[in-house]
Design a protein around this motif. Sequence first.
Motif, short mmCIF file in Angstrom:
data_model
loop_
_atom_site.label_atom_id
_atom_site.label_comp_id
_atom_site.label_asym_id
_atom_site.label_seq_id
_atom_site.Cartn_x
_atom_site.Cartn_y
_atom_site.Cartn_z
N ALA A 194 20.98 -8.10 -19.17
CA ALA A 194 19.94 -8.60 -20.07
C ALA A 194 19.27 -9.80 -19.40
CB ALA A 194 20.54 -9.01 -21.41
N VAL A 195 17.96 -9.85 -19.52
CA VAL A 195 17.17 -10.96 -18.99
C VAL A 195 16.87 -11.84 -20.20
CG1 VAL A 195 15.07 -11.57 -17.73
CG2 VAL A 195 16.23 -9.38 -17.27
N VAL A 196 17.45 -13.03 -20.23
CA VAL A 196 17.49 -13.83 -21.45
C VAL A 196 16.81 -15.18 -21.26
CG1 VAL A 196 19.04 -14.88 -23.16
CG2 VAL A 196 19.67 -12.72 -22.07
N ARG A 197 16.03 -15.55 -22.27
CA ARG A 197 15.41 -16.88 -22.30
C ARG A 197 16.32 -17.75 -23.17
NH1 ARG A 197 11.03 -17.33 -19.58
NH2 ARG A 197 10.12 -15.47 -20.45
N THR A 198 17.02 -18.70 -22.54
CA THR A 198 18.01 -19.51 -23.25
C THR A 198 17.40 -20.69 -24.00
OG1 THR A 198 18.44 -20.76 -21.24
CG2 THR A 198 19.89 -18.88 -21.71
N ARG A 199 16.19 -21.05 -23.63
CA ARG A 199 15.42 -22.01 -24.42
C ARG A 199 13.94 -21.73 -24.21
NH1 ARG A 199 15.28 -27.75 -21.27
NH2 ARG A 199 13.63 -28.09 -22.75
N ARG A 200 13.12 -22.23 -25.08
CA ARG A 200 11.69 -21.94 -25.07
C ARG A 200 11.04 -22.37 -23.75
NH1 ARG A 200 7.85 -20.47 -28.41
NH2 ARG A 200 5.79 -21.41 -28.32
N ASN A 201 10.24 -21.47 -23.20
CA ASN A 201 9.42 -21.74 -22.02
C ASN A 201 10.18 -22.19 -20.78
OD1 ASN A 201 6.98 -21.07 -23.33
ND2 ASN A 201 6.84 -23.11 -24.23
N VAL A 202 11.41 -21.70 -20.59
CA VAL A 202 12.13 -21.96 -19.35
C VAL A 202 12.33 -20.64 -18.62
CG1 VAL A 202 13.36 -24.00 -20.20
CG2 VAL A 202 14.45 -21.75 -20.34
N GLN A 203 12.69 -20.72 -17.36
CA GLN A 203 12.98 -19.50 -16.62
C GLN A 203 14.16 -18.77 -17.26
OE1 GLN A 203 13.59 -20.93 -12.58
NE2 GLN A 203 11.59 -20.13 -12.01
N VAL A 204 14.19 -17.48 -17.08
CA VAL A 204 15.25 -16.65 -17.66
C VAL A 204 16.55 -16.79 -16.87
CG1 VAL A 204 13.62 -14.96 -18.59
CG2 VAL A 204 14.55 -14.64 -16.27
N VAL A 205 17.64 -16.32 -17.48
CA VAL A 205 18.90 -16.11 -16.76
C VAL A 205 19.21 -14.62 -16.87
CG1 VAL A 205 19.83 -18.44 -17.07
CG2 VAL A 205 20.34 -16.68 -18.79
N TYR A 206 20.05 -14.16 -15.96
CA TYR A 206 20.40 -12.74 -15.87
C TYR A 206 21.85 -12.59 -16.29
CZ TYR A 206 16.06 -12.86 -13.35
OH TYR A 206 14.75 -13.06 -13.02
#
Length: 183
Positions: free
Chosen positions: A121-133
């Motif tokens: 899953a490609v997840v945005r952990t907070r608004r407007n930051v790069q994703v984590v995998y």
Amino acid sequence: KKDIAFASVVVLSFPDLQVVDSVVTESPVRFPYIPGLLSFREIPPLLAAFTQLQTEPDLVIVDGQGIAHPRRFGLASHLGLILDKPTIGCAKSRLCGQYEEPKSEQGSYTYLMDKGEVIGAVVRTRRNVQVVYISIGHRISLDSARTLTLACCRGYRLPETTRYAHKAASSKVPQNTPMIPTP
């Protein structure tokens, strides 16, 4: 000059994410750097750190890949299998697969796909930051891995587990020394 590996393992309580135990170890590097085979270089120092813990973790979040790996067996999978623990891969960069960019809101996600298979899953952990995998390491579902990783994020892109481990390791590592990924 001999290569030295620093490995950091930090155990946090859940859901309050307070440090319960922390170990940083130093050991000689015994395997060359070969992209895609980093587990063979990084697992021995990590296992040394895990053996020194006073508290046994129920779950391990690894700063690296699980099955979102070209061989479907990244550091999180390898470590989880050896420890026989549920493990999650939470990586800052993508090794393989394609995805559509998730929405900019915290918690938004899309699936990481490779050859018709969901590998993470490609997840945005907070608004407007790069994703984590995020990917399955061992003994956990992708949905649980995503949910638990998000529950461990407190205002930063990376989960607190990774942030604390990096901070603990940084206090022990001489300046200008490269560090290996940490769970």
